[in-house]
Write a protein that holds these residues in place. Structure first.
Motif, PDB file in Angstrom:
ATOM      1  N   ILE A 195       0.851  -1.200   0.000  1.00  0.00           N
ATOM      2  CA  ILE A 195       0.000   0.000   0.000  1.00  0.00           C
ATOM      3  C   ILE A 195       0.881   1.243   0.000  1.00  0.00           C
ATOM      4  O   ILE A 195       0.582   2.228  -0.685  1.00  0.00           O
ATOM      5  CB  ILE A 195      -0.973  -0.004   1.206  1.00  0.00           C
ATOM      6  N   TYR A 196       2.003   1.193   0.743  1.00  0.00           N
ATOM      7  CA  TYR A 196       2.921   2.325   0.767  1.00  0.00           C
ATOM      8  C   TYR A 196       3.524   2.601  -0.614  1.00  0.00           C
ATOM      9  O   TYR A 196       3.739   3.761  -0.968  1.00  0.00           O
ATOM     10  CB  TYR A 196       4.037   2.096   1.780  1.00  0.00           C
ATOM     11  N   VAL A 197       3.801   1.541  -1.370  1.00  0.00           N
ATOM     12  CA  VAL A 197       4.287   1.724  -2.746  1.00  0.00           C
ATOM     13  C   VAL A 197       3.276   2.560  -3.522  1.00  0.00           C
ATOM     14  O   VAL A 197       3.628   3.531  -4.202  1.00  0.00           O
ATOM     15  CB  VAL A 197       4.526   0.367  -3.444  1.00  0.00           C
ATOM     16  N   ASN A 198       2.015   2.183  -3.413  1.00  0.00           N
ATOM     17  CA  ASN A 198       0.958   2.907  -4.126  1.00  0.00           C
ATOM     18  C   ASN A 198       0.791   4.329  -3.600  1.00  0.00           C
ATOM     19  O   ASN A 198       0.574   5.259  -4.381  1.00  0.00           O
ATOM     20  CB  ASN A 198      -0.354   2.134  -4.042  1.00  0.00           C
TER      21      ASN A 198
ATOM     22  N   LEU B 204      -4.887   5.645   2.478  1.00  0.00           N
ATOM     23  CA  LEU B 204      -4.573   5.895   3.888  1.00  0.00           C
ATOM     24  C   LEU B 204      -5.564   5.204   4.817  1.00  0.00           C
ATOM     25  O   LEU B 204      -5.175   4.670   5.856  1.00  0.00           O
ATOM     26  CB  LEU B 204      -4.528   7.397   4.176  1.00  0.00           C
ATOM     27  N   ILE B 205      -6.832   5.218   4.448  1.00  0.00           N
ATOM     28  CA  ILE B 205      -7.846   4.505   5.241  1.00  0.00           C
ATOM     29  C   ILE B 205      -7.532   3.017   5.267  1.00  0.00           C
ATOM     30  O   ILE B 205      -7.561   2.375   6.325  1.00  0.00           O
ATOM     31  CB  ILE B 205      -9.267   4.778   4.695  1.00  0.00           C
TER      32      ILE B 205
ATOM     33  N   GLY C 275       4.328   1.423  11.247  1.00  0.00           N
ATOM     34  CA  GLY C 275       3.464   2.411  11.895  1.00  0.00           C
ATOM     35  C   GLY C 275       4.051   3.813  11.820  1.00  0.00           C
ATOM     36  O   GLY C 275       3.325   4.789  11.597  1.00  0.00           O
ATOM     37  N   VAL C 276       5.366   3.926  11.985  1.00  0.00           N
ATOM     38  CA  VAL C 276       6.035   5.233  11.874  1.00  0.00           C
ATOM     39  C   VAL C 276       5.871   5.781  10.461  1.00  0.00           C
ATOM     40  O   VAL C 276       5.568   6.967  10.267  1.00  0.00           O
ATOM     41  CB  VAL C 276       7.529   5.103  12.259  1.00  0.00           C
ATOM     42  N   LEU C 277       6.058   4.922   9.467  1.00  0.00           N
ATOM     43  CA  LEU C 277       5.900   5.350   8.073  1.00  0.00           C
ATOM     44  C   LEU C 277       4.461   5.757   7.781  1.00  0.00           C
ATOM     45  O   LEU C 277       4.219   6.719   7.039  1.00  0.00           O
ATOM     46  CB  LEU C 277       6.349   4.237   7.123  1.00  0.00           C
ATOM     47  N   LEU C 278       3.501   5.051   8.367  1.00  0.00           N
ATOM     48  CA  LEU C 278       2.098   5.411   8.185  1.00  0.00           C
ATOM     49  C   LEU C 278       1.839   6.822   8.710  1.00  0.00           C
ATOM     50  O   LEU C 278       1.171   7.620   8.046  1.00  0.00           O
ATOM     51  CB  LEU C 278       1.187   4.400   8.883  1.00  0.00           C
ATOM     52  N   LYS C 279       2.381   7.133   9.875  1.00  0.00           N
ATOM     53  CA  LYS C 279       2.215   8.490  10.433  1.00  0.00           C
ATOM     54  C   LYS C 279       2.809   9.532   9.498  1.00  0.00           C
ATOM     55  O   LYS C 279       2.250  10.613   9.325  1.00  0.00           O
ATOM     56  CB  LYS C 279       2.879   8.595  11.812  1.00  0.00           C
ATOM     57  N   LYS C 280       3.945   9.215   8.883  1.00  0.00           N
ATOM     58  CA  LYS C 280       4.562  10.162   7.946  1.00  0.00           C
ATOM     59  C   LYS C 280       3.665  10.384   6.732  1.00  0.00           C
ATOM     60  O   LYS C 280       3.516  11.516   6.263  1.00  0.00           O
ATOM     61  CB  LYS C 280       5.946   9.684   7.536  1.00  0.00           C
TER      62      LYS C 280
ATOM     63  N   LYS D 218      10.145   3.188  -5.236  1.00  0.00           N
ATOM     64  CA  LYS D 218      11.190   2.167  -5.389  1.00  0.00           C
ATOM     65  C   LYS D 218      11.757   1.758  -4.022  1.00  0.00           C
ATOM     66  O   LYS D 218      12.033   0.587  -3.784  1.00  0.00           O
ATOM     67  CB  LYS D 218      12.311   2.679  -6.288  1.00  0.00           C
ATOM     68  N   TRP D 219      11.918   2.744  -3.134  1.00  0.00           N
ATOM     69  CA  TRP D 219      12.399   2.425  -1.792  1.00  0.00           C
ATOM     70  C   TRP D 219      11.412   1.492  -1.089  1.00  0.00           C
ATOM     71  O   TRP D 219      11.818   0.524  -0.440  1.00  0.00           O
ATOM     72  CB  TRP D 219      12.581   3.714  -0.982  1.00  0.00           C
ATOM     73  N   TYR D 220      10.126   1.794  -1.232  1.00  0.00           N
ATOM     74  CA  TYR D 220       9.111   0.943  -0.592  1.00  0.00           C
ATOM     75  C   TYR D 220       9.072  -0.442  -1.213  1.00  0.00           C
ATOM     76  O   TYR D 220       8.763  -1.413  -0.524  1.00  0.00           O
ATOM     77  CB  TYR D 220       7.729   1.608  -0.632  1.00  0.00           C
ATOM     78  N   ARG D 221       9.375  -0.575  -2.468  1.00  0.00           N
ATOM     79  CA  ARG D 221       9.438  -1.904  -3.096  1.00  0.00           C
ATOM     80  C   ARG D 221      10.528  -2.747  -2.436  1.00  0.00           C
ATOM     81  O   ARG D 221      10.343  -3.942  -2.195  1.00  0.00           O
ATOM     82  CB  ARG D 221       9.677  -1.782  -4.592  1.00  0.00           C
ATOM     83  N   TRP D 222      11.670  -2.125  -2.140  1.00  0.00           N
ATOM     84  CA  TRP D 222      12.729  -2.844  -1.440  1.00  0.00           C
ATOM     85  C   TRP D 222      12.355  -3.088   0.023  1.00  0.00           C
ATOM     86  O   TRP D 222      12.603  -4.178   0.559  1.00  0.00           O
ATOM     87  CB  TRP D 222      14.050  -2.082  -1.538  1.00  0.00           C
ATOM     88  N   PHE D 223      11.775  -2.103   0.671  1.00  0.00           N
ATOM     89  CA  PHE D 223      11.324  -2.230   2.054  1.00  0.00           C
ATOM     90  C   PHE D 223      10.342  -3.396   2.189  1.00  0.00           C
ATOM     91  O   PHE D 223      10.350  -4.107   3.196  1.00  0.00           O
ATOM     92  CB  PHE D 223      10.665  -0.907   2.483  1.00  0.00           C
ATOM     93  N   ASN D 224       9.539  -3.597   1.169  1.00  0.00           N
ATOM     94  CA  ASN D 224       8.527  -4.647   1.153  1.00  0.00           C
ATOM     95  C   ASN D 224       9.128  -6.051   1.186  1.00  0.00           C
ATOM     96  O   ASN D 224       8.440  -7.010   1.530  1.00  0.00           O
ATOM     97  CB  ASN D 224       7.658  -4.469  -0.101  1.00  0.00           C
ATOM     98  N   GLU D 225      10.401  -6.201   0.844  1.00  0.00           N
ATOM     99  CA  GLU D 225      11.023  -7.525   0.789  1.00  0.00           C
ATOM    100  C   GLU D 225      11.481  -8.039   2.145  1.00  0.00           C
ATOM    101  O   GLU D 225      11.681  -9.240   2.313  1.00  0.00           O
ATOM    102  CB  GLU D 225      12.209  -7.503  -0.185  1.00  0.00           C
TER     103      GLU D 225
END
Length: 142
Positions: free
Chosen positions: A27-30, A44-45, A101-106, A117-124
């Motif tokens: 979801i963060y990638v999107n 966000l919801i 959760g921290v990233l969601l707040k951001k 692209k960063w989130y794609r790597w984070f997702n792994e």
């Protein structure tokens, strides 16, 4: 017999928690790619609801895992280094969950600094964590 129920519930809640760990960063990638305000609000919801739900799933996963660890006495004595490595992975995944959760707040505050692209790597990270944990539990390499 009780410990078999505990093990079954642990596996169920771990699998359920991981569903969230796999999907929330997607979801963060999107969100990182989205430019439409309506779509961003909808994502966000979704992210908020998923984060709350996966937190509720993580708690029993960790509690049942602790119960198994204490009940079986796993990790005590020589030849149980695999359990210490697995516990390190569990700690990493708990921090990863918190980091989500921290990233969601951001994202909620419009302060995201990372690209899709960063989130794609984070997702792994949870995929690698799960693979390593399963190998450690099944193979017990050390």
């Amino acid at each position: 017999m009780l410990m078999l129920w505990v093990k079954a519930l642990h596996i169920f809640f771990v699998a359920s928690w991981f569903a969230g760990l796999f999907y929330l960063p997607r979801i963060y990638v999107n969100l990182a790619m989205e430019t439409d305000a309506t779509a961003t609000t909808r994502l966000l919801i979704m992210a908020r609801k998923l984060y709350r739900f996966m937190t509720l799933l993580a708690v029993p996963a960790l509690v049942f895992g602790l119960w198994l660890w204490l009940g079986y006495g796993i990790g005590k004595g020589p030849g149980n280094g695999w359990m210490h490595a697995k516990l390190a992975i569990v700690v990493f995944l708990a921090f990863y969950h918190h980091g989500c959760g921290v990233l969601l707040k951001k994202f909620e505050n419009g302060a995201n600094k990372h690209s899709h692209k960063w989130y794609r790597w984070f997702n792994e990270a949870p995929t690698i964590g799960l693979l390593l944990a399963v190998i450690l539990v099944v193979v017990k390499p050390f």
